[in-house]
Design an enzyme around this catalytic site. Structure first.
Site, PDB file in Angstrom:
ATOM      1  N   GLN A   1      -5.013  -1.637   9.515  1.00 33.31           N
ATOM      2  CA  GLN A   1      -4.884  -2.972   8.914  1.00 33.31           C
ATOM      3  C   GLN A   1      -5.500  -4.029   9.840  1.00 33.31           C
ATOM      4  O   GLN A   1      -5.157  -4.119  11.011  1.00 33.31           O
ATOM      5  CB  GLN A   1      -3.392  -3.277   8.668  1.00 33.31           C
ATOM      6  CG  GLN A   1      -3.123  -4.568   7.941  1.00 33.31           C
ATOM      7  CD  GLN A   1      -3.615  -4.555   6.488  1.00 33.31           C
ATOM      8  OE1 GLN A   1      -3.463  -3.569   5.778  1.00 33.31           O
ATOM      9  NE2 GLN A   1      -4.224  -5.647   6.063  1.00 33.31           N
TER      10      GLN A   1
ATOM     11  N   LYS B   1       0.841  -1.203   0.000  1.00 33.94           N
ATOM     12  CA  LYS B   1       0.000   0.000   0.000  1.00 33.94           C
ATOM     13  C   LYS B   1       0.874   1.250   0.000  1.00 33.94           C
ATOM     14  O   LYS B   1       0.609   2.199  -0.733  1.00 33.94           O
ATOM     15  CB  LYS B   1      -0.917   0.003   1.233  1.00 33.94           C
ATOM     16  CG  LYS B   1      -2.097  -0.931   1.084  1.00 33.94           C
ATOM     17  CD  LYS B   1      -2.844  -1.182   2.385  1.00 33.94           C
ATOM     18  CE  LYS B   1      -3.887  -2.278   2.161  1.00 33.94           C
ATOM     19  NZ  LYS B   1      -4.476  -2.774   3.395  1.00 33.94           N
TER      20      LYS B   1
ATOM     21  N   ASP C   1     -11.483   2.585   4.108  1.00 33.87           N
ATOM     22  CA  ASP C   1     -11.772   1.147   4.062  1.00 33.87           C
ATOM     23  C   ASP C   1     -13.288   0.915   4.002  1.00 33.87           C
ATOM     24  O   ASP C   1     -13.743  -0.212   3.798  1.00 33.87           O
ATOM     25  CB  ASP C   1     -11.211   0.476   5.325  1.00 33.87           C
ATOM     26  CG  ASP C   1     -10.330  -0.719   4.990  1.00 33.87           C
ATOM     27  OD1 ASP C   1     -10.178  -1.023   3.784  1.00 33.87           O
ATOM     28  OD2 ASP C   1      -9.796  -1.343   5.927  1.00 33.87           O
TER      29      ASP C   1
END
Ligand code: NAP
Length: 294
Positions: free
Chosen positions: A98, A54, A121
């Site tokens: 994460q 990422k 997200d």
């Protein structure tokens, strides 16, 4: 006749390139550099690989990338304090924590602490609720990628019969909502569904998001169906290495379907590209600019 391959690598590279063009335009016209902050807690090796990837791709798109590494035994209060800091930081437009989090941390509370405007997200209940209500929202990246891959085959999904196997908050549920927004007719299957092969055989569009290697067989598919394989299972391979296998028996599907995504090289490629799209969208929205054309 063999199905065609949906090349996630090529489609994701094209999307990243379009994001980079928009980012350059934002910088030039508005002095705005979209910024993504990624929080990694603990040292799960798979998560470390995702986060590195990422970081690399965020920078390659011309965005600012901020990484925050916290130890697995960090206190919940310290995680929430970091998120509050990122919420308040004007250089940060997207925040991604994460997952999965180490034991002892409350995932729901951590996600709920993220400013919904920076929730790239798409997991905050505010965004999940808006998506479920058919309202504009930051949506989870993997389902967004699934829709883009499907649209590389079908310009319109209107009226098509789709089945989504899996109902997680991360993939299955938001994917169902995105398909509804595209006017597909959607069946949602899960571990308690009966006659799954039969349900699958009715679908023009098959999305497998379970995490069971090669569960979906060739004879579960309607001839000509489009098959999007989200599943990832890591299995041992030669010389002590490992390899990734999807939820779909790929070689069988290639004999029956119209188009199939490979694993790796399919959906996985799209997830990070869509994260960049979401960060760009969030940056524009926070700045009061129109949504970018990607
Ligand atoms: P998850 O939270 O474990 O959800 C799995 C879903 O599959 C659940 O809804 C479960 O049903 C359903 N299921 C389990 N066994 C089943 C069966 N025998 N028949 C039908 N449905 C069954 O997993 P997830 O986070 O959604 O991820 C799914 C897969 O996608 C995993 O392999 C994951 O690694 C992969 N993934 C890939 C990406 C990517 O970027 N490519 C991103 C995210 C996830 P119940 O609800 O009834 O338990």
């Amino acid at each position: 006749m063999a199905a065609s391959l949906i090349d996630g690598k090529v489609i994701a590279a094209d999307l990243r390139a379009r994001v980079a063009v928009e980012v350059a335009r934002m910088k030039r016209d508005h002095g705005l550099t979209p910024g993504l902050a990624v929080v990694l807690i603990g040292n799960d090796p798979a998560s470390e690989v995702y986060v590195r990837n990422k970081h690399k791709q965020t920078q390659a798109a011309g965005m600012a990338s901020f990484e925050h590494m916290l130890p697995a035994d960090v206190a919940q209060a310290d995680v929430l304090a970091l998120i509050a800091e990122l919420n308040a930081n004007p250089a940060v437009h997207g925040i991604l924590v994460q997952l999965p989090l180490p034991k002892g941390l409350d995932t729901e509370a951590v996600i709920a602490a993220i400013d919904p405007a920076k929730d790239v997200d798409g997991l905050h209940p505010h965004n999940a609720g808006r998506l479920a209500g058919g309202l504009p929202a930051l949506s989870p990246c993997t389902p967004l990628g699934c829709i883009i891959l499907t649209k590389s085959v079908h310009a319109s999904l209107e009226g098509m019969d789709a089945i989504v196997i899996g109902r997680s908050n991360l993939v299955g549920r938001p994917l169902v909502q995105l398909l509804l927004n595209e006017n597909a007719t959607v069946t949602i299957a899960h571990s308690r569904s009966r006659d799954l092969p039969d349900l699958c055989r009715r679908a023009d569009l098959v999305y497998a998001a379970v995490g069971r290697a090669e569960m979906v067989r060739g004879d579960w598919l309607k001839p000509g169906a489009t098959v999007i394989d989200v599943g990832i299972t890591r299995v041992p391979a030669a010389e002590g290495k490992t390899r990734l296998i999807g939820d779909v028996a790929f070689n069988e599907a290639m004999q029956v379907a119209g188009a199939v995504t490979p694993v790796p090289g399919g959906v996985g490629q799209m997830t990070v590209a869509c994260l960049l799209v979401n960060t760009l969208r969030a940056a524009c929205a926070i700045r009061g600019l129109p949504a970018p054309g990607v």
